[in-house]
Write a protein that holds these residues in place. Structure first.
Motif, PDB file in Angstrom:
ATOM      1  N   THR A  29       0.835  -1.199   0.000  1.00 18.70           N
ATOM      2  CA  THR A  29       0.000   0.000   0.000  1.00 18.70           C
ATOM      3  C   THR A  29       0.872   1.252   0.000  1.00 18.70           C
ATOM      4  OG1 THR A  29      -1.649  -1.215   1.296  1.00 18.70           O
ATOM      5  CG2 THR A  29      -1.900   1.177   1.161  1.00 18.70           C
ATOM      6  N   VAL A  30       0.722   2.065  -1.017  1.00 17.74           N
ATOM      7  CA  VAL A  30       1.530   3.278  -1.154  1.00 17.74           C
ATOM      8  C   VAL A  30       0.649   4.500  -0.906  1.00 17.74           C
ATOM      9  CG1 VAL A  30       2.852   4.697  -2.769  1.00 17.74           C
ATOM     10  CG2 VAL A  30       3.140   2.223  -2.767  1.00 17.74           C
ATOM     11  N   ILE A  69      -6.404  -8.800   7.369  1.00 18.66           N
ATOM     12  CA  ILE A  69      -5.773  -8.141   6.234  1.00 18.66           C
ATOM     13  C   ILE A  69      -4.513  -7.449   6.726  1.00 18.66           C
ATOM     14  CG2 ILE A  69      -6.050  -6.393   4.434  1.00 18.66           C
ATOM     15  CD1 ILE A  69      -9.083  -6.784   4.723  1.00 18.66           C
ATOM     16  N   VAL A  70      -3.396  -7.718   6.060  1.00 24.47           N
ATOM     17  CA  VAL A  70      -2.136  -7.065   6.408  1.00 24.47           C
ATOM     18  C   VAL A  70      -1.817  -6.029   5.337  1.00 24.47           C
ATOM     19  CG1 VAL A  70       0.338  -7.365   6.765  1.00 24.47           C
ATOM     20  CG2 VAL A  70      -1.263  -9.084   7.623  1.00 24.47           C
ATOM     21  N   LEU A  71      -1.628  -4.782   5.754  1.00 21.34           N
ATOM     22  CA  LEU A  71      -1.232  -3.713   4.846  1.00 21.34           C
ATOM     23  C   LEU A  71       0.236  -3.390   5.078  1.00 21.34           C
ATOM     24  CD1 LEU A  71      -4.187  -1.131   5.101  1.00 21.34           C
ATOM     25  CD2 LEU A  71      -3.894  -2.979   3.451  1.00 21.34           C
ATOM     26  N   ASN A  72       1.030  -3.540   4.045  1.00 17.58           N
ATOM     27  CA  ASN A  72       2.437  -3.134   4.104  1.00 17.58           C
ATOM     28  C   ASN A  72       2.507  -1.700   3.589  1.00 17.58           C
ATOM     29  OD1 ASN A  72       3.284  -5.752   4.955  1.00 17.58           O
ATOM     30  ND2 ASN A  72       3.101  -6.455   2.839  1.00 17.58           N
ATOM     31  N   MET A  73       2.523  -0.755   4.538  1.00 15.65           N
ATOM     32  CA  MET A  73       2.359   0.663   4.221  1.00 15.65           C
ATOM     33  C   MET A  73       3.683   1.304   3.815  1.00 15.65           C
ATOM     34  SD  MET A  73      -0.874   1.029   4.910  1.00 15.65           S
ATOM     35  CE  MET A  73      -0.878   2.790   4.651  1.00 15.65           C
ATOM     36  N   GLN A 111       3.950  -0.429  -8.803  1.00  8.30           N
ATOM     37  CA  GLN A 111       4.232  -1.712  -8.166  1.00  8.30           C
ATOM     38  C   GLN A 111       3.247  -2.052  -7.059  1.00  8.30           C
ATOM     39  OE1 GLN A 111       8.340  -1.640  -6.818  1.00  8.30           O
ATOM     40  NE2 GLN A 111       8.976  -0.453  -8.591  1.00  8.30           N
ATOM     41  N   ALA A 112       2.467  -1.069  -6.609  1.00  7.28           N
ATOM     42  CA  ALA A 112       1.618  -1.249  -5.436  1.00  7.28           C
ATOM     43  C   ALA A 112       0.341  -2.020  -5.757  1.00  7.28           C
ATOM     44  CB  ALA A 112       1.267   0.113  -4.844  1.00  7.28           C
ATOM     45  N   ASP A 113      -0.160  -2.755  -4.748  1.00  3.83           N
ATOM     46  CA  ASP A 113      -1.461  -3.409  -4.860  1.00  3.83           C
ATOM     47  C   ASP A 113      -2.588  -2.418  -4.577  1.00  3.83           C
ATOM     48  OD1 ASP A 113      -0.283  -6.029  -5.205  1.00  3.83           O
ATOM     49  OD2 ASP A 113       0.207  -5.968  -3.067  1.00  3.83           O
ATOM     50  N   LEU A 114      -2.283  -1.397  -3.792  1.00  7.54           N
ATOM     51  CA  LEU A 114      -3.270  -0.380  -3.434  1.00  7.54           C
ATOM     52  C   LEU A 114      -2.562   0.966  -3.323  1.00  7.54           C
ATOM     53  CD1 LEU A 114      -6.129   0.476  -2.416  1.00  7.54           C
ATOM     54  CD2 LEU A 114      -5.351  -0.128  -0.110  1.00  7.54           C
TER      55      LEU A 114
END
Length: 443
Positions: free
Chosen positions: A219-220, A264-268, A295-298
Motif C-alpha cells: 500500500t503506497v 488483512i495485512v497492509l504493508n504501508m 508496483q503497489a497493490d493499493l
C-alpha cells in the motif's frame, strides 16, 4: 540419501520449557537406543522416559517419542527427543547425535523425504512451509487446506478430465480397425476441452490474489507535499513513525510499516511529496515515489480538502487512474473546498474509520478461505496452471480449425505434464533442492 540418519533441532533455538530434536532414517530407533537409558523396543506411538547418556555421563533427562513404519511424517522411522529447553543442553544433545553418526539435516530435508517417500505431494509440502510462515488467520486456513490435500484433489480432477480426452484420441489412433469404436472428430472433442479450459481459468482467476493473503497488500500513500500523508501513516500505524511538520518536503524517502485490519495485512509505504523541486535529495525521493505507484497493490491518493485542487493533484489523479486506488480528502476538520469524489478523513484527528472499513470490504477474502474454493498457493503453481491452460487452448484452436486429432494430442500432453508438475510428479532434482532449501532446518 534416505539411508542416512538425519537430525535437527525442530524447535526455536531459545530458552524454553522443552526443545525437540527430530531424528529420521532407517535404523534411527536402534541408533537412539544406543545412548538412551530407557527402553525404546515398544510399539509405535509411545513415549519413553529416561536419560540421554554420553558414556557414563548423564547429559539430560528426556522423553522420547518413536514412530515406526511408513506412516510417519517422513515415511521412515522417526524419533523425537524432548529435552530441557536450554540452548546449551539442547545443542549438547544434538552434538551427541552427530558424534554417534547421524548427520545434520539440510533445510527442509524432513519434508523432502516425506515427498520422496510418497507421504505427501509437492503442493502439500509447500503448504507445510506456508503454515509455518503464515502471518494471519486467512493464510493459515489456506495452508491447512493445502496440507489436507485441497490442491491435490482438484489438480487430480483436472488431470482426470484431460486424460479422458487424450485417451479418446489415442484409442482412435491406435485401433482404427475396430468398427465398434466411434470415429472421433475435433468437433466432438471441443465441448469437453472448452469446459476443462474454463475450470482452469476459473482457478487462475481465484488464485491471482493469493499473494495478498499470504504476503500482505503493498500500500503506497501518495500526494503532493503537506497534504497529510505522514499523519495518515501514523494514524494507521497508531504510532509516530513518520515526521509530521508544516514544512513542505519533510519526507524525502519512503517510510514503511505494517498494520493488520482483522486478517488483512497492509504493508504501508509513505512516499516523498510529489512536486517539482530543485533539491537533489528530494528529487530522488519524488522519483522513487513515482516508481512505487505502479508496483503497489493499493494506492492511497491524499488530497488536502481545505485548499483548492492544484496542478500536482490533477497530475497525480491522472497518474493513478486505472490503478487500484482510493482517493482520500484529508483535513475534513478544517472544512472542504474541493469538489472531488473520495473518502473524507482527518488523519490528524484519527478520523479514518470510513477508510479502514472501505479497505476491509474491498479485500474481503473470506469467500476463498471459508469455503471449498479451488485456489493455488503460490506463483510456481499459478505459472504451471497457466502453461497447462495455454497448451490446452492451442489444442482447442486446432480443433476449431479442423486439424486432425492425431496432431492435437501433443499439446494436450503438454498440458497434462504441467498439471503433473504442480504436484511434483515429475519434478526435477534441482527444482526440489531450491524449493526445500527455503524450509527451516528441522522441518
Amino acid at each position: 540419501m534416505n539411508d542416512d540418519i538425519i537430525c535437527a533441532i525442530a524447535t526455536s533455538r531459545l530458552e524454553a520449557a522443552i526443545s525437540i530434536i527430530r531424528i529420521s532414517g532407517k535404523g534411527c530407533i536402534d541408533f537412539v537406543q544406543s545412548f538412551f537409558t530407557g527402553n525404546l523396543n515398544k510399539k509405535s506411538q509411545t513415549i519413553s522416559y529416561g536419560y540421554i547418556v554420553d558414556g557414563e555421563e548423564k547429559v539430560d533427562e528426556v522423553l522420547i517419542s518413536i514412530y515406526r513404519g511408513q506412516h510417519t511424517f517422513t515415511g521412515e522411522e522417526m524419533v523425537e527427543i524432548n529435552c530441557h529447553g536450554g540452548v546449551f543442553i539442547t545443542n549438547k544433545v544434538l552434538s551427541l547425535c552427530l558424534k554417534k553418526g547421524a548427520r545434520m539435516a539440510e533445510h527442509g530435508e524432513f519434508s523432502k523425504r516425506a515427498f520422496l517417500n510418497g507421504r505427501i505431494d509437492l503442493s502439500q509440502a509447500e503448504a507445510i512451509s506456508d503454515l509455518i510462515t503464515a502471518n494471519n488467520d486467512q493464510a493459515a486456513k489456506l495452508a491447512l487446506k493445502g496440507i489436507q490435500g485441497n490442491i491435490t484433489n482438484f489438480i487430480k480432477d483436472l488431470k482426470e478430465d484431460l486424460i479422458k480426452i487424450i485417451t479418446q484420441i489415442e484409442v482412435n489412433i491406435d485401433y482404427p480397425e475396430y468398427e465398434d469404436i466411434e470415429e472421433l472428430t475435433a468437433e466432438k472433442l471441443l465441448p469437453g476441452s472448452v469446459s476443462l479450459r474454463k475450470k482452469m481459468d476459473d482457478i487462475l482467476d481465484r488464485s491471482k490474489n493469493m499473494h495478498l493473503i499470504k504476503d500482505g497488500i503493498s500500500t503506497v500513500i501518495v500526494g503532493k507535499p503537506n497534504v497529510g500523508k505522514s499523519s495518515l501513516l501514523n494514524a494507521l500505524l497508531e504510532e509516530d513513525k513518520a515526521i509530521v511538520t508544516d514544512i513542505a518536503g519533510t519526507t524525502r524517502d519512503v517510510v514503511e510499516g505494517s498494520i493488520r485490519l482483522n486478517d488483512i495485512v497492509l504493508n504501508m509505504i509513505d512516499t516523498a511529496g510529489i512536486r517539482e523541486t530543485e533539491d537533489k535529495i528530494e528529487h530522488m525521493g519524488v522519483k522513487k515515489s513515482l516508481s512505487l505507484i505502479d508496483q503497489a497493490d493499493l494506492v492511497l491518493v491524499v488530497l488536502d480538502g481545505s485548499r483548492p485542487i492544484e496542478a500536482e493533484d490533477k497530475e497525480l489523479l491522472e497518474r493513478t487512474e486505472g490503478l487500484n486506488r482510493i482517493v482520500l480528502i484529508n483535513k475534513s476538520d478544517k472544512g472542504c473546498v474541493i469538489d472531488t469524489e473520495g473518502i473524507h478523513i482527518s488523519a490528524k484527528e484519527n478520523h479514518i474509520d470510513e477508510l479502514i472499513q472501505h479497505i476491509k470490504d474491498e479485500f474481503d477474502f473470506s469467500a476463498i478461505t471459508n469455503s471449498q474454493a479451488q485456489v493455488l498457493a503460490n506463483q510456481r503453481q499459478v505459472q504451471l496452471l497457466e502453461k497447462a491452460s495455454q497448451s490446452l487452448n492451442v489444442a482447442i484452436q486446432a480443433m476449431e480449425d479442423g486439424i486432425p486429432t492425431d496432431l492435437i494430442v501433443t499439446d494436450l500432453y503438454d498440458s497434462w505434464e504441467n498439471l503433473k508438475e504442480i504436484l511434483g510428479e515429475q519434478a526435477k532434482e534441482d527444482l526440489l533442492d531450491e524449493l526445500f532449501k527455503r524450509f527451516c532446518i528441522g522441518k
